[in-house]
Write an enzyme that holds these catalytic residues in place. Structure first.
Site, PDB file in Angstrom:
ATOM      1  N   HIS A 285       9.641  19.324 -18.957  1.00 30.40           N
ATOM      2  CA  HIS A 285      10.982  19.522 -18.378  1.00 30.40           C
ATOM      3  C   HIS A 285      11.977  18.790 -19.272  1.00 30.40           C
ATOM      4  O   HIS A 285      12.103  19.120 -20.441  1.00 30.40           O
ATOM      5  CB  HIS A 285      10.929  19.030 -16.932  1.00 30.40           C
ATOM      6  CG  HIS A 285      12.110  19.339 -16.078  1.00 30.40           C
ATOM      7  ND1 HIS A 285      13.109  20.199 -16.442  1.00 30.40           N
ATOM      8  CD2 HIS A 285      12.466  18.876 -14.830  1.00 30.40           C
ATOM      9  CE1 HIS A 285      14.026  20.272 -15.487  1.00 30.40           C
ATOM     10  NE2 HIS A 285      13.665  19.476 -14.498  1.00 30.40           N
ATOM     11  N   HIS A 324      10.718  29.409 -21.224  1.00 34.48           N
ATOM     12  CA  HIS A 324      11.409  28.986 -20.015  1.00 34.48           C
ATOM     13  C   HIS A 324      10.888  29.807 -18.844  1.00 34.48           C
ATOM     14  O   HIS A 324      10.591  30.986 -19.010  1.00 34.48           O
ATOM     15  CB  HIS A 324      12.923  29.206 -20.161  1.00 34.48           C
ATOM     16  CG  HIS A 324      13.708  28.410 -19.191  1.00 34.48           C
ATOM     17  ND1 HIS A 324      13.958  28.854 -17.920  1.00 34.48           N
ATOM     18  CD2 HIS A 324      14.266  27.187 -19.296  1.00 34.48           C
ATOM     19  CE1 HIS A 324      14.651  27.934 -17.295  1.00 34.48           C
ATOM     20  NE2 HIS A 324      14.851  26.911 -18.091  1.00 34.48           N
ATOM     21  N   ASP A 380      16.566  22.504 -24.859  1.00 28.93           N
ATOM     22  CA  ASP A 380      16.038  21.290 -25.475  1.00 28.93           C
ATOM     23  C   ASP A 380      15.777  21.430 -26.966  1.00 28.93           C
ATOM     24  O   ASP A 380      15.613  20.437 -27.668  1.00 28.93           O
ATOM     25  CB  ASP A 380      14.728  20.884 -24.780  1.00 28.93           C
ATOM     26  CG  ASP A 380      14.995  20.284 -23.421  1.00 28.93           C
ATOM     27  OD1 ASP A 380      16.013  19.598 -23.297  1.00 28.93           O
ATOM     28  OD2 ASP A 380      14.200  20.507 -22.500  1.00 28.93           O
TER      29      ASP A 380
HETATM   30  N1  ACO Z   1       4.668  27.535 -26.953  1.00 30.64           N
HETATM   31  C1  ACO Z   1       3.653  28.417 -27.025  1.00 30.64           C
HETATM   32  N2  ACO Z   1       3.285  29.255 -26.042  1.00 30.64           N
HETATM   33  C2  ACO Z   1       3.994  29.185 -24.911  1.00 30.64           C
HETATM   34  C3  ACO Z   1       5.072  28.311 -24.741  1.00 30.64           C
HETATM   35  C4  ACO Z   1       5.418  27.468 -25.820  1.00 30.64           C
HETATM   36  N3  ACO Z   1       6.424  26.614 -25.731  1.00 30.64           N
HETATM   37  N4  ACO Z   1       5.601  28.468 -23.517  1.00 30.64           N
HETATM   38  C5  ACO Z   1       4.863  29.412 -22.926  1.00 30.64           C
HETATM   39  N5  ACO Z   1       3.908  29.842 -23.754  1.00 30.64           N
HETATM   40  C6  ACO Z   1       2.943  30.917 -23.515  1.00 30.64           C
HETATM   41  C7  ACO Z   1       1.882  30.457 -22.519  1.00 30.64           C
HETATM   42  O1  ACO Z   1       0.788  29.870 -23.181  1.00 30.64           O
HETATM   43  C8  ACO Z   1       1.529  31.763 -21.848  1.00 30.64           C
HETATM   44  O2  ACO Z   1       0.704  32.482 -22.720  1.00 30.64           O
HETATM   45  P1  ACO Z   1      -0.501  33.407 -22.122  1.00 30.64           P
HETATM   46  O3  ACO Z   1       0.217  34.481 -21.343  1.00 30.64           O
HETATM   47  O4  ACO Z   1      -1.220  33.880 -23.310  1.00 30.64           O
HETATM   48  O5  ACO Z   1      -1.305  32.486 -21.256  1.00 30.64           O
HETATM   49  C9  ACO Z   1       2.860  32.519 -21.783  1.00 30.64           C
HETATM   50  O6  ACO Z   1       3.634  31.986 -22.881  1.00 30.64           O
HETATM   51  C10 ACO Z   1       3.613  32.324 -20.482  1.00 30.64           C
HETATM   52  O7  ACO Z   1       3.858  30.930 -20.317  1.00 30.64           O
HETATM   53  P2  ACO Z   1       3.745  30.128 -18.956  1.00 30.64           P
HETATM   54  O8  ACO Z   1       3.085  28.822 -19.219  1.00 30.64           O
HETATM   55  O9  ACO Z   1       3.201  31.021 -17.889  1.00 30.64           O
HETATM   56  O10 ACO Z   1       5.272  29.891 -18.649  1.00 30.64           O
HETATM   57  P3  ACO Z   1       5.862  28.914 -17.544  1.00 30.64           P
HETATM   58  O11 ACO Z   1       7.028  29.599 -16.964  1.00 30.64           O
HETATM   59  O12 ACO Z   1       4.820  28.441 -16.600  1.00 30.64           O
HETATM   60  O13 ACO Z   1       6.307  27.627 -18.392  1.00 30.64           O
HETATM   61  C11 ACO Z   1       7.575  26.167 -19.687  1.00 30.64           C
HETATM   62  C12 ACO Z   1       7.598  27.401 -18.791  1.00 30.64           C
HETATM   63  C13 ACO Z   1       6.938  24.980 -18.948  1.00 30.64           C
HETATM   64  C14 ACO Z   1       9.011  25.776 -20.035  1.00 30.64           C
HETATM   65  C15 ACO Z   1       6.781  26.489 -20.968  1.00 30.64           C
HETATM   66  O14 ACO Z   1       7.402  27.548 -21.664  1.00 30.64           O
HETATM   67  C16 ACO Z   1       6.625  25.274 -21.890  1.00 30.64           C
HETATM   68  O15 ACO Z   1       5.727  24.465 -21.682  1.00 30.64           O
HETATM   69  N6  ACO Z   1       7.527  25.114 -22.910  1.00 30.64           N
HETATM   70  C17 ACO Z   1       7.460  23.986 -23.772  1.00 30.64           C
HETATM   71  C18 ACO Z   1       8.112  22.768 -23.112  1.00 30.64           C
HETATM   72  C19 ACO Z   1       9.604  22.900 -23.013  1.00 30.64           C
HETATM   73  O16 ACO Z   1      10.282  23.246 -23.975  1.00 30.64           O
HETATM   74  N7  ACO Z   1      10.135  22.564 -21.827  1.00 30.64           N
HETATM   75  C20 ACO Z   1      11.556  22.582 -21.576  1.00 30.64           C
HETATM   76  C21 ACO Z   1      11.903  23.693 -20.646  1.00 30.64           C
HETATM   77  S1  ACO Z   1      13.647  23.770 -20.424  1.00 30.64           S
HETATM   78  C22 ACO Z   1      13.961  22.523 -19.355  1.00 30.64           C
HETATM   79  O17 ACO Z   1      13.191  22.128 -18.527  1.00 30.64           O
HETATM   80  C23 ACO Z   1      15.241  21.895 -19.509  1.00 30.64           C
END
Ligand code: ACO
Length: 449
Positions: A285, A324, A380
């Protein structure tokens, strides 16, 4: 039959209001149900009527991590993830950013409308009036280890403030609620700056009430203790204020959910905000901007990007600052930040990490892995680079996120308290553990010898 309403001269036929319904057939009983649809959603408790027997509890919906569950009706922030739209109280973020300062936006979030001249003057007075911390808060801060993470200090001191303002427990008292809102928004920069000064072993600098909100934070963080003659760079103050506008609210995200959940038990807003800040601290987050810089530093130069992309696609790590839960298109905040980056670099010099970041975005844009999963840079990804160029240490990044998010948390907390549909937050579970187990029979006690 249409109802009729009789006016003095005419009789008007009122059309019956159409109620959209979801018709479902329970395959177990062959019974059909009509469930009303309101605002594009069904009311989950309506599912409870779907039962196989009188003893049956009724159907529940299973939604770990709230992927498709609205937990409230809200009029604070609107996001359309498909088009990359963000609006506060109806105003597009692109119109607010750069045209309204953070405190005006905070007023908008908390009160639902932009302030008039007198309202703004009162609001500024109230916020300014509460920027000081009780002297004991300083002592409290002094107790932290010298290398304590400033976000850990912020979370703890927010909770600690609850003990200084016991009146804050009266969450249904309008006047007292307003006072805590002023206090919390006012004190965030002071708490943040004190946490920073403690971490570098320097004397705390008190707030200056003649400075703007972001300017005051910069002054409390960077003013040398031997002088009062210090003016933060006006361009950096302006950009920081704009970043605060962009971070002020983001509807039902993880930290806001924490604020609402803890608030639903009628805990005071200091305790609720500590919970919200704790949720924000996590690397998935608000802690992500810290991770982005670490990742970009590790990559170092454009040549190493293919290696990082291989690791990400191999599922060995995440591309921090990408992806996201809601945005499946460009995050509008990231787009605005990219545009103001130039203004910052004109003052600070270009941050070499920006070139790595831009190249990474380009590579990701044309790679199937990211395209298929709709992974774009989030807020971010670029905010960390700007913060770093402005001289903020990396561990202050989540704190810089928490400062403006306070107004959003409070707006959502207040909305939750005033919403007659809200009760104490308490999800259901699907129990999958052992049905019942019994302890083994106790061994016969040894006879006293
Ligand atoms: N890098 C690589 N792969 C990713 C990323 C990433 N940053 N984010 C999602 N994916 C992939 C997942 O592995 C998943 O792949 P799959 O379908 O093969 O399993 C697919 O994309 C869907 O992702 P989910 O995890 O289901 O997405 P979710 O909505 O649960 O998570 C989150 C969102 C937590 C923001 C995620 O994208 C992440 O961890 N990002 C990196 C951390 C980040 O930048 N957080 C800041 C968010 S903005 C904020 O809070 C202000």
């Amino acid at each position: 039959m249409a109802k009729q309403i009789r006016h003095a001269a005419t009789t008007v036929a009122l059309k019956p209001k159409r109620v959209d319904v979801l018709r479902v057939v329970d395959g177990r009983t062959a019974k059909e149900y009509s469930i009303p649809i309101q605002l594009g959603a069904i009311h989950a408790p309506d599912l409870r009527q779907i039962r196989v027997s009188d003893e049956d509890f009724g159907l529940m919906s299973y939604d770990p991590s709230f992927l498709n569950t609205a937990s409230c009706k809200s009029s604070v922030t609107f996001i359309d993830g498909a088009t990359g739209t963000l609006r506060y109280r109806g105003y597009p973020i692109e119109e607010l950013a750069g045209k309204r300062n953070y405190l005006e936006v905070a007023y908008l979030l908390v009160n639902g409308r932009l302030p008039g001249k007198n309202q703004l003057a009162d609001w500024l007075h109230n916020i300014t009036y509460h920027t000081m911390l009780h002297e004991n808060v300083k002592k409290f801060m002094d107790g932290f280890h010298h290398d304590a993470h400033p976000m850990g200090m912020l979370v703890s001191t927010l909770a600690g403030l609850s003990t200084f303002y016991p009146e804050a427990k009266e969450v249904q008292n309008v006047e007292l609620r307003q006072r805590q809102i002023h206090r919390l928004i006012a004190k965030m920069p002071t708490l943040a700056a004190f946490a920073y000064r403690h971490s570098i072993g320097m004397a705390y600098i008190y707030p200056s009430n003649d400075l703007g909100y972001a300017e005051n934070l910069l002054a409390m963080m960077y003013r040398p203790s031997w002088t009062t003659d210090y003016t933060p760079d006006p361009v950096l103050s302006k950009v920081l204020d704009l970043l605060f506008v962009l971070h002020a609210d983001h509807e039902q995200n993880c930290s806001t959910q924490a604020m609402r959940t803890v608030g639903s038990s009628h805990a005071d807003p200091y305790t609720c905000s500590a919970a919200a800040a704790a949720a924000l601290y996590g690397p998935l987050h608000g802690g992500a901007n810290e991770q982005v810089i670490q990742m970009l530093r590790e990559v170092g130069s454009k040549e190493n990007i293919p290696k990082l992309i291989r690791q990400v696609k191999g599922g060995r790590r995440l591309l921090m600052g990408f992806g996201h839960r809601i945005y499946k298109n460009r995050d509008p905040r990231a787009e605005i930040i990219k545009k103001v980056a130039g203004e910052v670099f004109a003052v600070t010099g270009r941050n070499p990490l920006l070139d790595v970041a831009l190249e990474l975005e380009k590579v990701a844009e044309s790679d199937d892995y990211f395209i298929k999963r709709h992974l774009f840079p989030n807020v971010d990804f670029y905010s960390g680079i700007i913060y770093q160029s402005m001289g903020f240490p990396v561990d202050m990044f989540p704190v810089l996120f928490a400062i403006p998010r306070m107004s959003g948390w409070l707006a959502q907390w207040q909305e939750m308290l005033l919403d007659p549909e809200q009760k104490i937050s308490r999800p259901r579970q699907l129990y999958v553990g052992p049905r019942v187990r019994h302890l083994p029979a106790a061994p016969n006690p040894t006879p006293p010898g």
